[in-house]
Design a protein around this motif. Structure first.
Motif, PDB file in Angstrom:
ATOM      1  N   ALA A   1       0.839  -1.185   0.000  1.00  0.00           N
ATOM      2  CA  ALA A   1       0.000   0.000   0.000  1.00  0.00           C
ATOM      3  C   ALA A   1       0.879   1.241   0.000  1.00  0.00           C
ATOM      4  O   ALA A   1       0.515   2.274  -0.526  1.00  0.00           O
ATOM      5  N   HIS A   2       2.057   1.135   0.611  1.00  0.00           N
ATOM      6  CA  HIS A   2       2.998   2.240   0.676  1.00  0.00           C
ATOM      7  C   HIS A   2       4.391   1.642   0.828  1.00  0.00           C
ATOM      8  O   HIS A   2       4.581   0.703   1.593  1.00  0.00           O
ATOM      9  N   PRO A   3       5.381   2.157   0.128  1.00  0.00           N
ATOM     10  CA  PRO A   3       6.705   1.547   0.196  1.00  0.00           C
ATOM     11  C   PRO A   3       7.440   1.802   1.509  1.00  0.00           C
ATOM     12  O   PRO A   3       8.395   1.105   1.819  1.00  0.00           O
ATOM     13  N   LEU A   4       7.009   2.785   2.277  1.00  0.00           N
ATOM     14  CA  LEU A   4       7.670   3.098   3.539  1.00  0.00           C
ATOM     15  C   LEU A   4       6.777   2.730   4.706  1.00  0.00           C
ATOM     16  O   LEU A   4       5.555   2.740   4.596  1.00  0.00           O
ATOM     17  N   LYS A   5       7.386   2.406   5.823  1.00  0.00           N
ATOM     18  CA  LYS A   5       6.601   2.133   7.018  1.00  0.00           C
ATOM     19  C   LYS A   5       6.054   3.461   7.533  1.00  0.00           C
ATOM     20  O   LYS A   5       6.816   4.389   7.791  1.00  0.00           O
ATOM     21  N   ILE A   6       4.760   3.538   7.649  1.00  0.00           N
ATOM     22  CA  ILE A   6       4.137   4.768   8.127  1.00  0.00           C
ATOM     23  C   ILE A   6       3.213   4.419   9.278  1.00  0.00           C
ATOM     24  O   ILE A   6       2.793   3.274   9.446  1.00  0.00           O
ATOM     25  N   HIS A   7       2.904   5.413  10.064  1.00  0.00           N
ATOM     26  CA  HIS A   7       1.964   5.212  11.145  1.00  0.00           C
ATOM     27  C   HIS A   7       0.977   6.365  11.127  1.00  0.00           C
ATOM     28  O   HIS A   7       1.239   7.418  10.543  1.00  0.00           O
ATOM     29  N   ASN A   8      -0.136   6.169  11.760  1.00  0.00           N
ATOM     30  CA  ASN A   8      -1.169   7.184  11.785  1.00  0.00           C
ATOM     31  C   ASN A   8      -0.713   8.343  12.677  1.00  0.00           C
ATOM     32  O   ASN A   8      -0.481   8.167  13.867  1.00  0.00           O
ATOM     33  N   VAL A   9      -0.598   9.516  12.089  1.00  0.00           N
ATOM     34  CA  VAL A   9      -0.146  10.676  12.847  1.00  0.00           C
ATOM     35  C   VAL A   9      -1.320  11.559  13.268  1.00  0.00           C
ATOM     36  O   VAL A   9      -1.110  12.626  13.831  1.00  0.00           O
ATOM     37  N   PHE A  10      -2.518  11.120  12.986  1.00  0.00           N
ATOM     38  CA  PHE A  10      -3.697  11.895  13.342  1.00  0.00           C
ATOM     39  C   PHE A  10      -4.203  11.492  14.717  1.00  0.00           C
ATOM     40  O   PHE A  10      -4.029  10.367  15.165  1.00  0.00           O
TER      41      PHE A  10
END
Length: 95
Positions: free
Chosen positions: A53-62
């Protein structure tokens, strides 16, 4: 893949561009190069590659979505330049 002048003219028409003959030749070369690159990408073996879904590890910042009281109609419309009842007044767009 080489594009015909008719194909370039049709793409220009779809993009609402008015191209001169020299510009059409340039666009034909550039669009052909793009399509050749896409054909090259089609040859890559992606059989055992997991979809991302996304190439980088991301987290919810909201922040968490927590219910809260909203503004009253009077507070929301306090600075409205044109108030019509409980709504913002706007100029008519359609007759």
């Amino acid at each position: 893949m080489s594009l015909s002048p008719e194909q370039v003219a049709w793409v220009a028409h779809l993009a609402r561009l008015d191209l001169s003959a020299g510009d059409q030749d340039l666009m034909a070369r550039q669009l052909s190069a793009i399509l050749d690159y896409v054909d090259q990408l089609k040859q890559v073996d992606t059989e055992n590659v997991e979809p991302l879904a996304h190439p980088l590890k991301i987290h919810n910042v909201f922040r968490d979505d927590m219910p809260a009281p909203s503004l009253s109609v009077d507070d929301a419309l306090a600075n409205a330049p044109d108030r019509r009842g409980d709504f913002f007044g706007v100029p008519a767009v359609l007759d």
